[in-house]
Scaffold this active site. Structure first.
Site, PDB file in Angstrom:
ATOM      1  N   LYS A  62       1.035  -1.623  -0.310  1.00 29.37           N
ATOM      2  CA  LYS A  62       0.132  -0.086  -0.165  1.00 29.37           C
ATOM      3  C   LYS A  62       0.757   1.176   0.052  1.00 29.37           C
ATOM      4  CE  LYS A  62      -2.813  -2.806  -0.602  1.00 29.37           C
ATOM      5  NZ  LYS A  62      -2.286  -4.490  -0.454  1.00 29.37           N
ATOM      6  N   GLY A 126       9.378 -21.989  15.769  1.00 32.88           N
ATOM      7  CA  GLY A 126       9.219 -22.962  16.729  1.00 32.88           C
ATOM      8  C   GLY A 126       8.792 -23.962  16.177  1.00 32.88           C
ATOM      9  N   GLY A 192      -0.324 -13.641 -13.585  1.00 34.22           N
ATOM     10  CA  GLY A 192      -1.251 -14.365 -12.403  1.00 34.22           C
ATOM     11  C   GLY A 192      -1.891 -12.880 -12.065  1.00 34.22           C
ATOM     12  N   ALA A 193      -2.859 -12.692 -12.934  1.00 37.36           N
ATOM     13  CA  ALA A 193      -4.129 -10.979 -12.309  1.00 37.36           C
ATOM     14  C   ALA A 193      -4.928 -11.386 -11.576  1.00 37.36           C
ATOM     15  CB  ALA A 193      -4.711 -11.453 -14.095  1.00 37.36           C
ATOM     16  N   VAL A 195      -5.022 -10.713  -7.009  1.00 34.82           N
ATOM     17  CA  VAL A 195      -5.159  -9.935  -6.201  1.00 34.82           C
ATOM     18  C   VAL A 195      -3.165  -9.090  -5.969  1.00 34.82           C
ATOM     19  CG1 VAL A 195      -5.784  -8.481  -3.848  1.00 34.82           C
ATOM     20  CG2 VAL A 195      -6.613 -10.258  -4.940  1.00 34.82           C
ATOM     21  N   GLY A 283      -0.774 -17.040  -6.634  1.00 31.44           N
ATOM     22  CA  GLY A 283      -1.542 -17.527  -5.164  1.00 31.44           C
ATOM     23  C   GLY A 283      -0.444 -17.765  -3.970  1.00 31.44           C
ATOM     24  N   ALA A 332      -5.155 -11.040   5.374  1.00 28.52           N
ATOM     25  CA  ALA A 332      -5.042 -10.158   7.206  1.00 28.52           C
ATOM     26  C   ALA A 332      -6.183 -10.677   7.790  1.00 28.52           C
ATOM     27  CB  ALA A 332      -4.051  -9.109   7.171  1.00 28.52           C
ATOM     28  N   HIS A 456     -23.730  14.852   2.192  1.00 29.60           N
ATOM     29  CA  HIS A 456     -23.369  15.111   1.357  1.00 29.60           C
ATOM     30  C   HIS A 456     -22.508  16.347   1.065  1.00 29.60           C
ATOM     31  CE1 HIS A 456     -24.584  16.154  -2.939  1.00 29.60           C
ATOM     32  NE2 HIS A 456     -24.966  17.591  -2.416  1.00 29.60           N
TER      33      HIS A 456
HETATM   34  P1  FAD Z   1       2.355 -14.271   8.093  1.00 28.26           P
HETATM   35  O1  FAD Z   1       1.541 -12.868   8.013  1.00 28.26           O
HETATM   36  O2  FAD Z   1       2.596 -14.914   6.785  1.00 28.26           O
HETATM   37  O3  FAD Z   1       3.175 -14.351   9.333  1.00 28.26           O
HETATM   38  C1  FAD Z   1       3.509 -15.705   9.366  1.00 28.26           C
HETATM   39  C2  FAD Z   1       4.223 -15.811  10.565  1.00 28.26           C
HETATM   40  O4  FAD Z   1       5.576 -17.110  11.114  1.00 28.26           O
HETATM   41  C3  FAD Z   1       5.864 -14.852   9.760  1.00 28.26           C
HETATM   42  O5  FAD Z   1       6.235 -13.862  10.327  1.00 28.26           O
HETATM   43  C4  FAD Z   1       6.938 -16.804   9.184  1.00 28.26           C
HETATM   44  O6  FAD Z   1       8.229 -16.154   9.410  1.00 28.26           O
HETATM   45  C5  FAD Z   1       6.344 -16.773  10.393  1.00 28.26           C
HETATM   46  N1  FAD Z   1       6.868 -18.522  10.837  1.00 28.26           N
HETATM   47  C6  FAD Z   1       6.474 -19.477   9.612  1.00 28.26           C
HETATM   48  N2  FAD Z   1       6.721 -20.458  10.754  1.00 28.26           N
HETATM   49  C7  FAD Z   1       7.062 -20.516  11.286  1.00 28.26           C
HETATM   50  C8  FAD Z   1       8.207 -21.052  12.602  1.00 28.26           C
HETATM   51  N3  FAD Z   1       7.903 -22.202  12.146  1.00 28.26           N
HETATM   52  N4  FAD Z   1       8.373 -20.154  13.789  1.00 28.26           N
HETATM   53  C9  FAD Z   1       8.563 -18.717  14.358  1.00 28.26           C
HETATM   54  N5  FAD Z   1       7.431 -18.655  12.840  1.00 28.26           N
HETATM   55  C10 FAD Z   1       7.362 -18.866  11.905  1.00 28.26           C
HETATM   56  N6  FAD Z   1      -3.725  -9.008   3.029  1.00 28.26           N
HETATM   57  C11 FAD Z   1      -5.210  -8.493   3.503  1.00 28.26           C
HETATM   58  O7  FAD Z   1      -5.683  -8.696   4.363  1.00 28.26           O
HETATM   59  N7  FAD Z   1      -4.901  -6.985   3.035  1.00 28.26           N
HETATM   60  C12 FAD Z   1      -4.285  -6.261   2.119  1.00 28.26           C
HETATM   61  O8  FAD Z   1      -4.417  -4.944   1.840  1.00 28.26           O
HETATM   62  C13 FAD Z   1      -2.753  -7.614   1.768  1.00 28.26           C
HETATM   63  N8  FAD Z   1      -1.874  -6.882   0.463  1.00 28.26           N
HETATM   64  C14 FAD Z   1      -0.694  -8.355   0.401  1.00 28.26           C
HETATM   65  C15 FAD Z   1      -0.169  -8.150  -0.553  1.00 28.26           C
HETATM   66  C16 FAD Z   1       0.531  -8.662  -0.342  1.00 28.26           C
HETATM   67  C17 FAD Z   1       2.450  -8.514  -1.426  1.00 28.26           C
HETATM   68  C18 FAD Z   1       0.965 -10.172  -0.075  1.00 28.26           C
HETATM   69  C19 FAD Z   1       1.872 -11.137  -0.385  1.00 28.26           C
HETATM   70  C20 FAD Z   1      -0.290 -10.379   0.665  1.00 28.26           C
HETATM   71  C21 FAD Z   1      -1.584  -9.620   1.390  1.00 28.26           C
HETATM   72  N9  FAD Z   1      -1.921 -10.348   2.114  1.00 28.26           N
HETATM   73  C22 FAD Z   1      -3.155  -8.989   2.161  1.00 28.26           C
HETATM   74  C23 FAD Z   1      -2.627 -11.409   2.459  1.00 28.26           C
HETATM   75  C24 FAD Z   1      -1.852 -10.754   4.760  1.00 28.26           C
HETATM   76  O9  FAD Z   1      -0.783 -10.821   4.274  1.00 28.26           O
HETATM   77  C25 FAD Z   1      -2.063 -12.063   4.534  1.00 28.26           C
HETATM   78  O10 FAD Z   1      -3.208 -13.177   4.572  1.00 28.26           O
HETATM   79  C26 FAD Z   1      -1.876 -12.174   6.160  1.00 28.26           C
HETATM   80  O11 FAD Z   1      -0.580 -12.007   6.529  1.00 28.26           O
HETATM   81  C27 FAD Z   1      -1.534 -13.592   7.210  1.00 28.26           C
HETATM   82  O12 FAD Z   1      -1.461 -13.849   7.727  1.00 28.26           O
HETATM   83  P2  FAD Z   1      -0.438 -14.918   8.991  1.00 28.26           P
HETATM   84  O13 FAD Z   1      -0.512 -14.269  10.645  1.00 28.26           O
HETATM   85  O14 FAD Z   1      -1.701 -15.602   9.210  1.00 28.26           O
HETATM   86  O15 FAD Z   1       0.616 -14.962   8.499  1.00 28.26           O
HETATM   87  P1  NAD Z   2      -4.128 -15.014  -6.607  1.00 29.38           P
HETATM   88  O1  NAD Z   2      -5.255 -16.423  -6.352  1.00 29.38           O
HETATM   89  O2  NAD Z   2      -5.398 -13.513  -6.045  1.00 29.38           O
HETATM   90  O3  NAD Z   2      -4.168 -14.557  -8.078  1.00 29.38           O
HETATM   91  C1  NAD Z   2      -3.666 -16.095  -8.917  1.00 29.38           C
HETATM   92  C2  NAD Z   2      -4.259 -15.527 -10.389  1.00 29.38           C
HETATM   93  O4  NAD Z   2      -3.071 -16.456 -10.862  1.00 29.38           O
HETATM   94  C3  NAD Z   2      -5.188 -16.182 -10.429  1.00 29.38           C
HETATM   95  O5  NAD Z   2      -6.515 -15.814 -11.493  1.00 29.38           O
HETATM   96  C4  NAD Z   2      -4.756 -18.042 -11.512  1.00 29.38           C
HETATM   97  O6  NAD Z   2      -6.173 -18.313 -12.053  1.00 29.38           O
HETATM   98  C5  NAD Z   2      -3.679 -17.536 -11.718  1.00 29.38           C
HETATM   99  N1  NAD Z   2      -2.257 -18.448 -12.699  1.00 29.38           N
HETATM  100  C6  NAD Z   2      -3.195 -19.701 -11.311  1.00 29.38           C
HETATM  101  N2  NAD Z   2      -1.840 -20.552 -12.074  1.00 29.38           N
HETATM  102  C7  NAD Z   2      -1.228 -19.194 -13.319  1.00 29.38           C
HETATM  103  C8  NAD Z   2      -0.190 -19.734 -14.617  1.00 29.38           C
HETATM  104  N3  NAD Z   2       0.381 -20.397 -14.752  1.00 29.38           N
HETATM  105  N4  NAD Z   2      -0.308 -18.982 -16.076  1.00 29.38           N
HETATM  106  C9  NAD Z   2      -1.091 -17.490 -15.428  1.00 29.38           C
HETATM  107  N5  NAD Z   2      -1.773 -17.503 -14.654  1.00 29.38           N
HETATM  108  C10 NAD Z   2      -1.796 -18.210 -13.087  1.00 29.38           C
HETATM  109  O7  NAD Z   2      -2.741 -14.910  -6.195  1.00 29.38           O
HETATM  110  P2  NAD Z   2      -2.107 -13.927  -5.426  1.00 29.38           P
HETATM  111  O8  NAD Z   2      -2.519 -12.347  -6.109  1.00 29.38           O
HETATM  112  O9  NAD Z   2      -0.864 -14.722  -5.839  1.00 29.38           O
HETATM  113  O10 NAD Z   2      -2.392 -13.932  -4.281  1.00 29.38           O
HETATM  114  C11 NAD Z   2      -2.409 -14.543  -3.194  1.00 29.38           C
HETATM  115  C12 NAD Z   2      -3.191 -14.303  -2.460  1.00 29.38           C
HETATM  116  O11 NAD Z   2      -2.891 -13.252  -1.262  1.00 29.38           O
HETATM  117  C13 NAD Z   2      -4.551 -13.462  -2.299  1.00 29.38           C
HETATM  118  O12 NAD Z   2      -5.411 -14.427  -2.519  1.00 29.38           O
HETATM  119  C14 NAD Z   2      -5.038 -13.261  -1.116  1.00 29.38           C
HETATM  120  O13 NAD Z   2      -5.403 -13.757  -0.337  1.00 29.38           O
HETATM  121  C15 NAD Z   2      -3.865 -12.142  -0.203  1.00 29.38           C
HETATM  122  N6  NAD Z   2      -3.677 -10.551  -1.267  1.00 29.38           N
HETATM  123  C16 NAD Z   2      -4.840 -10.193  -0.621  1.00 29.38           C
HETATM  124  C17 NAD Z   2      -4.018  -8.679  -1.052  1.00 29.38           C
HETATM  125  C18 NAD Z   2      -5.487  -8.339  -0.558  1.00 29.38           C
HETATM  126  O14 NAD Z   2      -6.103  -7.945   0.213  1.00 29.38           O
HETATM  127  N7  NAD Z   2      -6.101  -6.910  -1.187  1.00 29.38           N
HETATM  128  C19 NAD Z   2      -3.555  -7.989  -1.929  1.00 29.38           C
HETATM  129  C20 NAD Z   2      -2.297  -8.804  -2.081  1.00 29.38           C
HETATM  130  C21 NAD Z   2      -2.550 -10.750  -1.746  1.00 29.38           C
END
Ligand code: FAD
Ligand code: NAD
Length: 479
Positions: A62, A126, A192-193, A195, A283, A332, A456
């Site tokens: 963001k 852990g 991948g189109a 998020v 994904g 998250a 408004h």
């Molecule tokens: P994580 O955030 O992945 O945290 C897990 C933690 O556990 C990590 O620090 C990892 O290193 C640690 N860990 C793993 N195994 C172990 C172990 N054995 N011992 C100790 N530590 C360990 N979601 C939204 O809702 N809004 C968004 O705008 C959004 N944007 C995103 C943008 C991107 C580029 C990405 C990749 C994801 C985005 N997401 C978004 C998804 C969001 O980040 C995840 O859904 C969220 O972080 C999941 O939270 P979590 O606590 O389950 O796992």
């Molecule tokens: P995604 O599931 O949103 O999209 C993956 C896309 O890749 C799909 O449209 C799928 O059809 C396509 N795909 C799969 N295999 C392919 C291939 N071989 N060739 C071409 N296209 C292919 O996954 P992501 O964008 O990696 O994000 C992962 C997850 O992270 C999201 O599902 C979401 O839960 C989380 N996330 C959330 C936010 C947000 O809330 N704004 C932002 C980023 C990530």
């Protein structure tokens, strides 16, 4: 850094992302002794709480979306307001530095919250053993045992890589790599189109990259309401995002400092796309590597997620799992709410989460947001519904802001008028979706939204008008 005198806790959380750190804080608030183990190391080489979300996900993406939007506005929209600018340029390392500073501030903030709530933080890995014992391996390799009355697994997720496309951190990137480029690539490819692909593709497109997105599915944003997806696709095309649907990628190879991506197009022809940097965002999968000892009793689903019941309890009493490593959307806020619910259940307070009202937001321009079911899902379930839509082009504030793209769509039960879903595409809809979540959480109807006074001029008037449109009584448009 940790309270090493106490090796026994009411609650041990493994994973300090938005699911795990929130669970630990809530448990401590409820008077339980809580510890959190996390192995993430930040860019400064120090332990950093906050997981994917704060370090390489929600917040840094963001930050870059905002910086790139400011640049895009200067170069494309300021002139509409009568503002002349010349020679605007983008200092990418400065933008990345700003993002890193925000990340550092946020992750440091969690450490302060842990201190304030007396949550013990153990940097390191852990591993769950039997009888809720946890083996902690610190970053220096030393080991110690912790005993939990309860253990919460919150280890998150990792990006999926596809065979033939291996992340190398320089040319072929995952989310972390795409958030850390030190210059705008001339040609930026995305697999991948989804998020991540759309958000990161938008960042680098706004900064001037030629962005090509290869998507395997024939339909754009297949999980999103079809009208909303169509409107979003139209806007992304205008911005110059080249989104190619039905294109399955088979391999990517680096040759002469460029990535050659081989894919099969919808007609079955093999094509090659050459780009300077490639993001693979197809994904994410639950991350459980090295987490579970063979005799700990916790099981995984066929898709590799930790198996839990509705309350997030695993097969082992007292062992729970939350966030991206269990079923449900990888968001998250979903993980955080599971963390709160589990901590409350452990403390004997009723823990609750309503999975039917988890909102989704895609932070592109325009933004896409929704809650509840879309038309396709309601039709498949045989639920009768009424539709009300309203375009931002008929909203005064949208004109004042120069943000007229998009619309709001309200779906209500055909007989009871109960809200079943709200879908939107437009500026700042990430903020508008909140009132719809509240309305649905309280089992509200379209009539309820229609009778609420909306200020408004605001963008929220589109929600009001779409709710009125369900019964064909929108005011600022012919019904
Ligand atoms: P994580 O955030 O992945 O945290 C897990 C933690 O556990 C990590 O620090 C990892 O290193 C640690 N860990 C793993 N195994 C172990 C172990 N054995 N011992 C100790 N530590 C360990 N979601 C939204 O809702 N809004 C968004 O705008 C959004 N944007 C995103 C943008 C991107 C580029 C990405 C990749 C994801 C985005 N997401 C978004 C998804 C969001 O980040 C995840 O859904 C969220 O972080 C999941 O939270 P979590 O606590 O389950 O796992
Ligand atoms: P995604 O599931 O949103 O999209 C993956 C896309 O890749 C799909 O449209 C799928 O059809 C396509 N795909 C799969 N295999 C392919 C291939 N071989 N060739 C071409 N296209 C292919 O996954 P992501 O964008 O990696 O994000 C992962 C997850 O992270 C999201 O599902 C979401 O839960 C989380 N996330 C959330 C936010 C947000 O809330 N704004 C932002 C980023 C990530």
């Amino acid at each position: 850094m940790s309270d090493t005198t106490n090796a026994s806790f009411d609650v041990i959380v493994i994973g300090g992302g938005p699911a795990g750190y929130v669970a630990a804080i809530r448990a401590a608030q409820l008077g339980l002794s809580a510890a959190c183990i996390d192995d993430f190391i930040g860019k400064d080489g120090k332990p950093a709480l906050g997981g994917t979300c704060l370090n390489v996900g929600c917040i840094p993406s963001k930050a870059l979306l905002d910086s790139s939007k400011q640049f895009y506005n200067v170069t494309h929209h300021f002139k509409d307001h009568g503002i002349t600018t010349t020679g605007a340029s983008m200092d990418v390392p400065a933008m990345i530095g700003r993002k890193d500073k925000i990340v550092k501030q946020m992750t440091g903030g969690i450490q302060l919250l842990f201190k304030a709530n007396k949550v013990s933080f153990f940097p390191g890995r852990g591993r769950l053993l039997k009888d809720r014992q946890v083996e902690l391996t610190s970053h220096d390799g030393s080991k110690r045992m912790l005993q939990g009355k309860h253990v919460i697994l919150a280890t998150g997720s990792k990006p999926i890589d596809i065979p033939g496309v291996k992340f190398d951190g320089t040319y072929i990137l995952d989310n972390a790599g795409a958030l850390d480029l030190n210059a705008t690539p001339k040609r930026f490819g995305v697999i991948g189109a989804g998020v991540i692909g759309l958000e990161m593709g938008s960042v680098w497109r706004r900064l001037g990259a030629e962005v090509t997105v290869l998507e395997a599915m024939p339909e754009f944003l297949a999980a999103v309401d079809a009208d909303v997806a169509r409107a979003a696709q139209r806007e992304f095309k205008k911005q110059g995002l080249d989104i190619r649907l039905g294109c399955k990628v088979s391999s990517a190879e680096v040759q002469d400092s460029a990535v050659h991506v081989t894919y099969v197009d919808p007609q079955g022809g093999t094509q090659t796309l050459v780009v300077d940097r490639l993001l693979c965002a197809v994904g994410r999968r639950a991350f459980t590597a090295g987490l579970l000892s063979e005799d700990c009793g916790v099981t995984l689903t066929q898709r590799g997620m930790i198996e839990v019941d509705e309350q997030c309890q695993s097969r082992v009493p007292g062992v729970w799992a939350i966030g991206d490593c269990v079923r449900g959307p990888m968001l998250a806020h979903k993980g955080s709410e599971e963390g709160v619910a589990v901590a409350e259940t452990i403390a004997g307070v009723p823990g609750h989460i309503n999975f039917d009202t988890v909102p989704w937001v895609i932070y592109t321009e325009p933004e896409v947001a929704w809650v509840g079911k879309n038309e396709k899902e309601l039709t498949a379930l045989g639920i009768p519904f009424k539709v009300g839509t309203f375009p931002f082009a008929a909203i005064g504030r949208a004109h004042a802001m120069g943000e007229t793209a998009g619309m709001v769509k309200v779906l209500a039960h055909a007989e009871t008028d109960r809200l079943l879903g709200v879908h939107m595409v437009g500026a700042s809809v990430s903020e508008l979706i909140g009132e719809c979540v509240v309305a649905m959480e309280f089992h509200g109807s379209a009539e309820d939204l229609a009778r609420i006074v909306h200020a408004h001029p605001t963008m929220s008037e589109a929600v009001h008008e779409a709710a009125l449109a369900v019964d064909k009584r929108a005011i600022h448009r012919a019904n």
